[in-house]
Every structure is written in C-alpha cells, then in structure tokens.
Design a protein around this motif. Structure first.
Motif, PDB file in Angstrom:
ATOM      1  N   GLU A  56     -14.888  13.888  28.811  1.00 54.72           N
ATOM      2  CA  GLU A  56     -13.528  13.867  29.371  1.00 54.72           C
ATOM      3  C   GLU A  56     -13.003  12.442  29.489  1.00 54.72           C
ATOM      4  O   GLU A  56     -11.838  12.167  29.240  1.00 54.72           O
ATOM      5  CB  GLU A  56     -13.505  14.536  30.752  1.00 54.72           C
ATOM      6  N   VAL A  57     -13.880  11.520  29.880  1.00 59.26           N
ATOM      7  CA  VAL A  57     -13.468  10.116  29.969  1.00 59.26           C
ATOM      8  C   VAL A  57     -13.094   9.597  28.587  1.00 59.26           C
ATOM      9  O   VAL A  57     -12.092   8.913  28.408  1.00 59.26           O
ATOM     10  CB  VAL A  57     -14.598   9.258  30.579  1.00 59.26           C
ATOM     11  N   ARG A  58     -13.897   9.940  27.607  1.00 61.23           N
ATOM     12  CA  ARG A  58     -13.586   9.477  26.240  1.00 61.23           C
ATOM     13  C   ARG A  58     -12.267  10.071  25.768  1.00 61.23           C
ATOM     14  O   ARG A  58     -11.446   9.385  25.178  1.00 61.23           O
ATOM     15  CB  ARG A  58     -14.707   9.885  25.282  1.00 61.23           C
ATOM     16  N   LYS A  59     -12.077  11.342  26.057  1.00 67.36           N
ATOM     17  CA  LYS A  59     -10.814  11.968  25.647  1.00 67.36           C
ATOM     18  C   LYS A  59      -9.637  11.258  26.312  1.00 67.36           C
ATOM     19  O   LYS A  59      -8.607  11.020  25.678  1.00 67.36           O
ATOM     20  CB  LYS A  59     -10.792  13.444  26.028  1.00 67.36           C
ATOM     21  N   PHE A  60      -9.787  10.935  27.565  1.00 65.34           N
ATOM     22  CA  PHE A  60      -8.714  10.235  28.271  1.00 65.34           C
ATOM     23  C   PHE A  60      -8.432   8.892  27.605  1.00 65.34           C
ATOM     24  O   PHE A  60      -7.276   8.552  27.331  1.00 65.34           O
ATOM     25  CB  PHE A  60      -9.106  10.029  29.739  1.00 65.34           C
ATOM     26  N   LEU A  61      -9.504   8.124  27.378  1.00 60.90           N
ATOM     27  CA  LEU A  61      -9.309   6.783  26.820  1.00 60.90           C
ATOM     28  C   LEU A  61      -8.763   6.846  25.396  1.00 60.90           C
ATOM     29  O   LEU A  61      -7.827   6.143  25.037  1.00 60.90           O
ATOM     30  CB  LEU A  61     -10.644   6.018  26.847  1.00 60.90           C
ATOM     31  N   TRP A  62      -9.342   7.708  24.605  1.00 56.95           N
ATOM     32  CA  TRP A  62      -8.924   7.798  23.209  1.00 56.95           C
ATOM     33  C   TRP A  62      -7.474   8.291  23.119  1.00 56.95           C
ATOM     34  O   TRP A  62      -6.665   7.720  22.400  1.00 56.95           O
ATOM     35  CB  TRP A  62      -9.807   8.809  22.454  1.00 56.95           C
ATOM     36  N   GLN A  63      -7.187   9.336  23.857  1.00 56.61           N
ATOM     37  CA  GLN A  63      -5.888   9.986  23.707  1.00 56.61           C
ATOM     38  C   GLN A  63      -4.749   9.160  24.295  1.00 56.61           C
ATOM     39  O   GLN A  63      -3.581   9.422  24.009  1.00 56.61           O
ATOM     40  CB  GLN A  63      -5.932  11.367  24.361  1.00 56.61           C
ATOM     41  N   HIS A  64      -5.098   8.190  25.131  1.00 54.23           N
ATOM     42  CA  HIS A  64      -4.056   7.325  25.660  1.00 54.23           C
ATOM     43  C   HIS A  64      -3.988   5.981  24.936  1.00 54.23           C
ATOM     44  O   HIS A  64      -3.297   5.078  25.365  1.00 54.23           O
ATOM     45  CB  HIS A  64      -4.282   7.086  27.168  1.00 54.23           C
TER      46      HIS A  64
END
Lengths: 338, 499
Positions: A56-64
């Motif tokens: 979830e953290v990676r998704k947050f960082l990547w997607q932003h």
C-alpha cells in the motif's frame, strides 16, 4: 557510442528541446492515514499485514509520482512479499542450522576443527556482506521495477546480478583498502550497471559518467568533514547527484533522447535536512509522513529530463526482464522505506 | 448508459505502446464501462469489476484486469472511488472515502489513541486470559531454569521439605498443595521474598532475620503462595511478551516472535508484578490465613517493620519475582480487609497450626551454620585478652576506625570505603553475622550529643552511638563490632573467620 552520437544531434535540436518534469502530488495527511492503517492492521494480524501494508505504501508513492503528466503504478501485491519473506526465513534457518551444526561438531572434535569452523564462519560473514547484500540490492531494484508501469509500459531491469555483485565485491574491498577514497568510483559503477540495464519497454537508459570525475570533489569534501562538522557531505551529495543525473540519458534511436538534470546545491540539501530534522524531533516523529511528502515534493521538483522523446511511440517490451524468485528474496530483506 | 449515472473523465493505455487515450468512464451493474472519445471510431470496453484489480488512492484510481496489467484505466478525482466502492459493495470504504482528508486523519488518530489506550488497560486482562492457555508444566520448567541461576545462593535443603509440608498444610486446601513445590532460603542480605514460577518460593536470609513470629512468616508466605496460585509470574511474562511483540510489529520486525520463549531469563528480569497482582495476592493471602485460623495481622506487622528500615537494592534478576516494597497504601488496604473479618483468630495457636517458633528459629539458622562452630571454638580458647563477641549479634559498621566528615572525602577514601563496605558485608555474610548497618560514604559517627568519635579500641565503645548520613534523622546503633585497620578478625571472634 550510440547515445554520444545522438548527443551531438541534441545541439542542433536546441529549439525543440522539451522539459519532462517529475513531481510528487501526494499529501502528508493521506500518507499519515495510510501509515496508521498499516500499523493498526499489522497489530491486529500479528504482523501478517505488514507485507500488504508495504505494498500500500508503494502504491501510494508510485501513484502520486507524476512524470510528464502521467502517474506511475505499482502492480505488485502483498502475497508475493509474504511468500518471499517465508522463503528468506527458511534460507536463513538453513544457514543458521548449518553453522550451528558445524559449531557443535567442531566443539566435539576439538583442536583444529575449531579453527576450521572459525574460518567457515568468517567466510559466511564475508559472503553475506560482499555477495548477499549486493544481491539483495540489485534483486530488490529489479523486483520493484518489474512491478512498476508508466502509461501501461512496464519497467524492468535486464539480468545484471552477476556483474553487480562482482563490481560491488571488488569495489567494496578497494574502498576499504583506500579508506573510502574509492567509493565515488564504486557508486558511479554501480549506478551505471543499474541504469544501463533499466528499460521502460523499448525506452532505454544510459549512464555515461565516470566516477573518477568525482574523485577530486569527494576528497575535498571528505577532508572537510571534520572542520565543517559534517556539513561538507551535503555539498558532496549535491555534487554527486547533479553529476549522476546529468550523465544519465533516456531514449532510443527511434523515439529520441533526453538528458537528466537536477538543480541542487549543498546549501539547499542542508537546509532541507535541518528543517526536517527539527520538525521530526519537535513532534516526536509524528510529523514523519508530512516531512517525507515534503521532501519528495521538493526533490522531484528539481528533477527533469530535457530533450525530445516521443513517449507515445514507446513500445511494450518485457524480454529479459522477467522477475525471478531471487528478486523476491532480495526484496524480502526489507531494505529501504518502501 | 443510465441517465442518472455519473460519467468520469479517464485515461486508457492499451499496453502495447506508451500512448494514452482520453476516455469516458462509468460504472454500470458491477461493470466498468470505458468509452474512447477521441478516435474516429468510438469503441467501448466493458470490464467486470470482479476481474479487475483496483488501486485506489484518494484522488487517483488505476484499474487493470487481473490477466493483463498493461491495459490500464486511470481516473482522477475523488468521486470515482466512492462510486467504485459502492458498486463493489464496499459500503464502509465508500463511506470512508466520502470524508475529507482532515476528517480521515482525525479518525485515524482517534483509532491509534483508542488502540493504544485499550491495549494499555486491557493488557492485564488479556495476559491473564492468555495465560490460561499456557500449560502448567511450562511454569515448572521455567521455575527449574530460574532456580538453577540461584542454586549457589541456596542454603541447606534438608529442613525445607518438612517446613514446606507444614506451610502448605496450613495455607492450602488438599487439592492445592501440589502448587507449592518447595520453599528455599537464599543466602542474600536483602529483605525480600520471591515466588518463582512453578511453585518455588524463595526467602532471603535478610528477610528471615527480620521475621520475629510464625504469624509474620505465615503472613508473607500466604502472600507468596497466592502469587503461585494466581500464576502471576507466567502472567507477567505473557504480558511483557505481548508488549514486546506489539512493539516489534509496530516497527515492522516480525522477528519479535522470537521473544515468545519462556526460558529467556532476561525477559523475566525486565518485568515486575504490578499493583493489581500485589493487591490480589494480599487479598488471597488474607483469605488463606483467615481460613487456617492464623492471626491476620502478621503480614502488615512485617510490612510496617520493614517500611521503617532502609530499603536495600534488589538484584535485577530477582526483581520480577519479588514482593513490592510495602507502602502505606498497601498496609491500609490490608487493614481494611482485616477489619471486615472481625471473627478472625486473635492469637497464634502453635499446637493447632503446627508451625512453631522453633521451626522459625531452625529456618533462620539455615544460613548460619558456622555460628555454633564459632561459639564452641571460642569457649575453648585460653589466655585471650580480647573479649569474644557473640557473632549472632555483632555487626560490621566500618573498617575505617576514623569517622570521615562529610566534607573531607576524596576519591581514594571513597574507593577504600566502598571496598571495605563490600568486604565487610561479604565477611559478615560468610560468617553468619547480622549486618545492621552499611555505612554510606557521607555518614559520620557522632554521639547523641553531637560529638564526633573515633573508634580505635573496643573500649572506646561505650555509651550510645548514633549514625546519620546527613539525610535522615540519627539512628541509634544498637550493636557494633569494629575492625580497625591492622587487626585480625580473629581477635574479635575467637576463631579464625572464614575470609
């Protein structure tokens, strides 16, 4: 050589150069909520959720993270990290059991057996630092790239594990022998291996630098560490990253090239670090999500690629970039924030 | 397309090239409908929600099919995520995503505080309940491991079993007597009693020296037996392990599970019984004494006695098992319990209960086996000019005969004094001597009239002497022995002292 030829062409394309910017658009409050959610669910599931939380953290960082107007996506899932961690634990148990068994046997045998066991243990430690660690670093990088897409194009890294480990091991020994002086050369070499093997479909990356160009700067900063109470290392960091990015290119013959650029000074890094540190201390760490987001916004705003690349024409190409079990193992060592 | 449906702007990649097309998106009957808008021919894609993976960040959603992650639909804007969750039946998520970021953050912080506070207050309850699932045999194994650590401090074993049987028959019902395995006496000067897991109770020599009656002894033993009955050691271990595991989870390190190993002594050494456990043990202890017909005041008499004396530092190894130092609140609570039992026994019946003063004296002598030898040897000595002191009474006060004023200390003097102090304690302990005073480095000796005094000869010791260390009121020194520099120990004890 190919990229160098095209660089000359860039001189003529000065008027048609475009700036491809990077920016981070996440919010600290959103990240804080994510961290809290991860903490609570990790506790409730006795740690099992940790891997899904990491995703979830990676998704947050990547997607932003936005490059040239389009966001990145992270396509991995928590289950693969969890399974990789189980395999890693199994591997470590095996190693520890072997060492334990050897130690016990040597204690029974006595005499020279203890010396032999000591040598074996030392070799295992050396293997850990000079083989397993670089393996983890490169495989972790490969793993994350293989789960990253941009505009639907999957990123990836060709298999360069052996070359990376060899360079790390030799460079590591040279760095020790030269009391750190060799380190800029090693860092540049490692960056070259990763950059030259990174792909985004048919889009290639290339690093044309040489660590020797940085030696003089590094030695000066190194010598000034004590007189400046370490502040010279901020200046070194600015010089290093400016050089590395300026010598990094992306593109291909069909779609054009762009050169990396970062506008960064040591003073800026120092101020940013100081502000971050003070806020983190004053808030007892609670401001961490906001500080991280602030720093990402700040650094990404300074990064760009300048040139002319037809991104619309980049083709999907996954050849040679398939992630293996080993990649997952590297990631399971949990290096880094995300 | 339903006319009431919300239509969103999105972007679609086809997974073969990097081109991104603008599309219109809406949700219809658990399906994501995508319509391209800017090509010559319009086309529509329909994805069943169940066959997609959806990554939702509050203002950005990316959707792709499970079997083809390269074809991606991107929709920015908070409204789409809400609609998506409603379509998937995730009403809670839809509800949550409807909040503003500030509201979400507030809710998140409230959750953290709620969980932390909840964990804190429920830890005791959770630990007790979890302990039920821990086999009793684990307590015994744990007790064996910890007993080995203190084996060298244990005094003679022969008397203990008989004494153990007497105590358990007084305090426990027949079906409970198996809970107490043994009662050990530890050759340690501090005043304390311990309940090790698995039913081993430890009493220190220092503690026994303070006990003056069987009812005091039984009072404290009842309290310790209650700890054993309640499995307080194991509960404390479970509680501390819970906190350690939670902390490990918080920092993302699941190797914290390695702490769930009952034999790790260091884990035990980091915890103590808490006040709830102590209060519960007090109540249970009083109940046992009441049922047995033992006068109930013994425990409080003992607490009040030791609360007046200097507290000595506990070994960190024993901290977890130790009874907390008494305090007035505890004494008051026990008094209140006793007040509710007006028909409790008022006097101690040795015949009925079986535990006598002689038993107590025997117990006390367990670590004083050299005393008889010393006394008998001294009687045979002839021509001794030096008076032989009764070793059961003498106490080392200071090896340095000259009192050192507070403001005259230097490092060497302090080091010497600390060395002599520890040496004196060791010799006294070895020879069964009662140590009634350990001189602090700031203390000096004065008579009750305030005059300083030098102790160079035994003959100088006349009258009353007080000790004070500048922080407390002067205390009368009741018994004293002297080891001036250069003299032999045997000059004072009539026999060569073990050294």
């Amino acid at each position: 050589m190919m990229v160098d030829n095209k660089l000359r062409d860039f001189d003529h394309l000065g008027d048609h150069m475009e700036r491809y910017s990077v920016k981070f658009v996440g919010k600290g409050s959103e990240f804080a909520i994510l961290i809290v959610k991860n903490l609570l669910l990790t506790i409730l599931t006795l740690g099992i959720y940790h891997f899904w939380g990491k995703v979830e953290v990676r998704k947050f960082l990547w997607q932003h993270t936005v490059f040239h107007g389009h966001r990145f996506a992270y396509t991995g899932n928590g289950l693969e990290l969890f399974l990789a961690r189980l395999k890693l634990i199994g591997f470590l148990i095996l190693v520890i059991a072997m060492l334990g068994g050897l130690g016990y046997a040597s204690s029974l045998i006595g005499g020279a057996a203890s010396i032999v066991f000591g040598v074996i243990t030392a070799v295992v430690y050396l293997l850990f630092y000079f083989v397993l660690l670089p393996f983890a670093m490169v495989s972790s990088y490969r793993f994350r790239m293989s789960r990253t897409t941009w505009c639907g194009i999957q990123l990836g890294v060709l298999d360069c594990t052996k070359e990376y480990i060899k360079t790390f091991a030799i460079g590591g020994i040279l760095t020790l022998l030269t009391i750190g002086i060799y380190s800029p050369i090693l860092m540049a070499d490692l960056h070259r291996i990763l950059a030259n093997n990174t792909r985004a479909g048919t889009l290639k990356f290339r690093f044309n630098g040489d660590g020797k160009d940085l030696l003089k700067t590094f030695i000066i900063c190194f010598l000034l560490v004590i007189p400046t109470l370490g502040i010279s290392m901020f200046w070194w960091s600015a010089k290093y990253h400016t050089y590395i990015l300026s010598k990094t290119f992306m593109g291909n013959e069909a779609n054009g090239f762009a050169q990396g650029d970062i506008q960064l000074t040591g003073g800026e890094i120092f101020v940013q670090f100081l502000v971050s540190f003070v806020i983190i201390m004053l808030t007892l760490g609670f401001a961490f999500p906001w500080i991280l987001v602030m720093n990402l916004e700040w650094i990404f705003a300074k990064v760009s690629f300048n040139g002319k690349v037809n991104f619309d024409a980049i083709k999907q190409d996954k050849q040679g970039m398939v992630s293996t079990l080993g990649d997952g193992l590297g990631d399971a060592l949990d290096l880094g924030l995300a | 397309m339903n006319q009431n449906q919300r239509i969103f702007e999105g972007k679609l990649t086809d997974g073969t090239i990097g081109r991104v097309d603008s599309v219109k998106v809406w949700i219809e009957d658990r399906k994501v409908v995508i319509q391209t808008v800017d090509s010559v021919e319009s086309r529509t894609l329909t994805w069943s929600i169940d066959e997609t993976i959806r990554n939702v960040q509050s203002h950005s959603v990316v959707i792709y099919k499970r079997d083809n992650e390269d074809v991606q639909l991107w929709v920015d804007g908070q409204g789409f995520s809400k609609v998506l969750f409603e379509a998937t039946g995730s009403d809670i998520r839809a509800w949550f995503h409807g909040f503003s970021p500030t509201a979400k953050l507030g809710l998140a912080l409230f959750s953290v505080i709620f969980v932390v506070v909840g964990l804190w207050f429920s830890a005791d309850f959770a630990a007790r309940e979890l302990t039920r699932f821990v086999p009793l045999s684990w307590d015994e194994k744990l007790g064996e491991s910890t007993s080995k650590v203190f084996a060298q401090d244990t005094c003679d074993e022969e008397i203990r079993q008989e004494f153990n049987d007497k105590v358990t028959s007084i305090l426990l019902l027949p079906q409970e007597r198996h809970l107490v395995k043994s009662i050990k006496v530890l050759d340690r000067p501090e005043v304390n009693a311990f309940a090790f897991p698995g039913g081993v109770i430890g009493l220190t020599k220092g503690f026994l020296h303070q006990v003056e009656s069987p009812e005091e002894l039984l009072g404290v033993l009842a309290h310790e037996v209650a700890h054993v009955k309640h499995r307080d050691s194991m509960t404390t271990l479970v509680r501390s392990t819970m906190f350690a595991v939670v902390w490990s989870l918080l920092i993302g390190d699941i190797s914290g599970f390695a702490l769930v190993d009952p034999s790790l002594i260091y884990t035990l050494a980091t915890s103590q019984y808490n006040r709830k456990q102590e209060s519960a043990a007090d109540r249970e202890g009083i109940k046992m004494l009441y049922r047995a017909g033992v006068p109930l005041q013994g425990l409080n008499v003992f607490f009040e006695k030791i609360s007046k004396k200097d507290k000595m530092n506990l070994s960190s190894k024993l901290e977890i098992f130790s009874t907390h130092p008494s305090d007035q609140r505890r004494i008051a609570a026990v008094n209140e319990l006793i007040a509710n039992l007006p028909d409790a026994a008022q006097s101690y019946d040795e015949v009925k209960l079986g535990l006598t003063k002689a038993d107590l004296a025997n117990l006390k002598s367990l670590c004083y086996s050299s005393k008889a030898e010393i006394l008998s040897a001294s009687e045979e000595r002839e021509g001794e000019a030096t008076e032989v002191l009764d070793p059961s009474l003498v106490v080392f006060v200071s090896l340095n005969a000259n009192p050192i004023p507070k403001d005259a200390l230097d490092d060497d003097a302090i080091r010497d004094k600390e060395f002599y102090e520890s040496e004196a304690r060791r010799v006294a302990s070895l020879n069964g001597l009662k140590v009634i005073y350990i001189k602090t480095r700031n203390a000096d000796f004065r008579t009750k009239n305030g005059e300083s005094f030098k102790f160079e000869n035994k003959a100088d010791w006349e009258g009353e002497f007080y000790m004070f260390d500048g922080e407390k009121s002067p205390q009368l020194i009741e018994e004293i022995a002297l080891f001036p520099d250069g003299k032999e120990y045997s000059d004072y004890f009539g026999k060569e002292i073990k050294n």
